[in-house]
Design a protein around this motif. Structure first.
Motif, PDB file in Angstrom:
ATOM      1  N   PHE A 150      -2.674   5.301   2.126  1.00 49.94           N
ATOM      2  CA  PHE A 150      -3.751   4.560   1.464  1.00 49.94           C
ATOM      3  C   PHE A 150      -4.766   4.058   2.488  1.00 49.94           C
ATOM      4  O   PHE A 150      -4.405   3.447   3.484  1.00 49.94           O
ATOM      5  CB  PHE A 150      -3.185   3.377   0.683  1.00 49.94           C
ATOM      6  N   VAL A 151      -6.042   4.321   2.221  1.00 52.25           N
ATOM      7  CA  VAL A 151      -7.116   3.838   3.077  1.00 52.25           C
ATOM      8  C   VAL A 151      -7.668   2.558   2.458  1.00 52.25           C
ATOM      9  O   VAL A 151      -8.102   2.551   1.302  1.00 52.25           O
ATOM     10  CB  VAL A 151      -8.234   4.896   3.214  1.00 52.25           C
ATOM     11  N   GLY A 152      -7.638   1.489   3.229  1.00 55.26           N
ATOM     12  CA  GLY A 152      -8.078   0.181   2.748  1.00 55.26           C
ATOM     13  C   GLY A 152      -9.586   0.083   2.639  1.00 55.26           C
ATOM     14  O   GLY A 152     -10.311   1.080   2.769  1.00 55.26           O
ATOM     15  N   ARG A 178      -2.758   0.454   9.938  1.00 55.75           N
ATOM     16  CA  ARG A 178      -3.849   0.918  10.779  1.00 55.75           C
ATOM     17  C   ARG A 178      -4.971  -0.092  10.605  1.00 55.75           C
ATOM     18  O   ARG A 178      -5.374  -0.388   9.484  1.00 55.75           O
ATOM     19  CB  ARG A 178      -4.318   2.301  10.330  1.00 55.75           C
ATOM     20  N   SER A 232      -5.317  -0.224   6.642  1.00 54.31           N
ATOM     21  CA  SER A 232      -4.841   0.930   5.877  1.00 54.31           C
ATOM     22  C   SER A 232      -3.383   1.184   6.194  1.00 54.31           C
ATOM     23  O   SER A 232      -2.835   0.630   7.150  1.00 54.31           O
ATOM     24  CB  SER A 232      -5.663   2.177   6.249  1.00 54.31           C
ATOM     25  N   ASN A 233      -2.748   2.047   5.398  1.00 45.51           N
ATOM     26  CA  ASN A 233      -1.373   2.458   5.667  1.00 45.51           C
ATOM     27  C   ASN A 233      -1.421   3.675   6.577  1.00 45.51           C
ATOM     28  O   ASN A 233      -1.919   4.732   6.194  1.00 45.51           O
ATOM     29  CB  ASN A 233      -0.644   2.783   4.363  1.00 45.51           C
ATOM     30  N   ARG A 253     -10.882  -3.102   8.344  1.00 49.83           N
ATOM     31  CA  ARG A 253     -10.232  -2.284   7.323  1.00 49.83           C
ATOM     32  C   ARG A 253      -8.761  -2.154   7.726  1.00 49.83           C
ATOM     33  O   ARG A 253      -8.453  -1.754   8.839  1.00 49.83           O
ATOM     34  CB  ARG A 253     -10.861  -0.895   7.234  1.00 49.83           C
ATOM     35  N   MET A 313       0.838  -1.198   0.000  1.00 50.46           N
ATOM     36  CA  MET A 313       0.000   0.000   0.000  1.00 50.46           C
ATOM     37  C   MET A 313       0.874   1.250   0.000  1.00 50.46           C
ATOM     38  O   MET A 313       1.848   1.325   0.755  1.00 50.46           O
ATOM     39  CB  MET A 313      -0.891   0.042   1.238  1.00 50.46           C
TER      40      MET A 313
END
Length: 129
Positions: free
Chosen positions: A40-42, A62, A89-90, A87, A36
């Protein structure tokens, strides 16, 4: 063939999924690498049957799960049961996040390993004590 060896860099480039299972011939469980970009939001998702284990190889993840929001650094492990929405995320605005994601169903297989060389028995017994 009874084994295979590769590297995430050999399994793709850029951001996104790096398919591991098929190129390495893994049939007992699902496994992917994920890269990612910073910030970046997963995707909030869940599975019907497959639990997932996330290993943070590089960067900071995260995880948003069950009303909790936590950061997990390199070396960290996250297990989420199949139907639990999550979720990943980075968490970094500057560094890539590299994950190894293993998915499976069906439960634990009891210890079934065997030493090939009996001379390793004593050394194995003392390893990790």
């Amino acid at each position: 063939m009874g084994y295979s060896i590769s590297h995430l860099d050999e399994l793709g480039e850029g951001y996104g999924f790096r398919k591991v299972r098929v190129p390495l011939g893994v049939t007992a469980f699902g496994v992917n690498g994920v890269v990612m970009p910073p910030g970046f939001v997963g995707f909030l998702h869940y599975h019907d049957e497959q639990d997932e284990l996330y290993f943070v190889h590089r960067g900071t993840a995260r995880i948003e799960v069950d009303g909790e929001d936590r950061q997990v650094s390199a070396g960290g492990l996250i297990h989420v049961e199949a139907t639990t929405p999550r979720r990943i995320s980075n968490a970094s605005d500057t560094d890539d996040l590299v994950l190894l994601v293993v998915g499976g169903k069906g439960g634990y297989i009891e210890r079934d390993g065997h030493l090939v060389d009996p001379d390793d028995a004593e050394r194995r017994a003392s390893f990790g004590r």
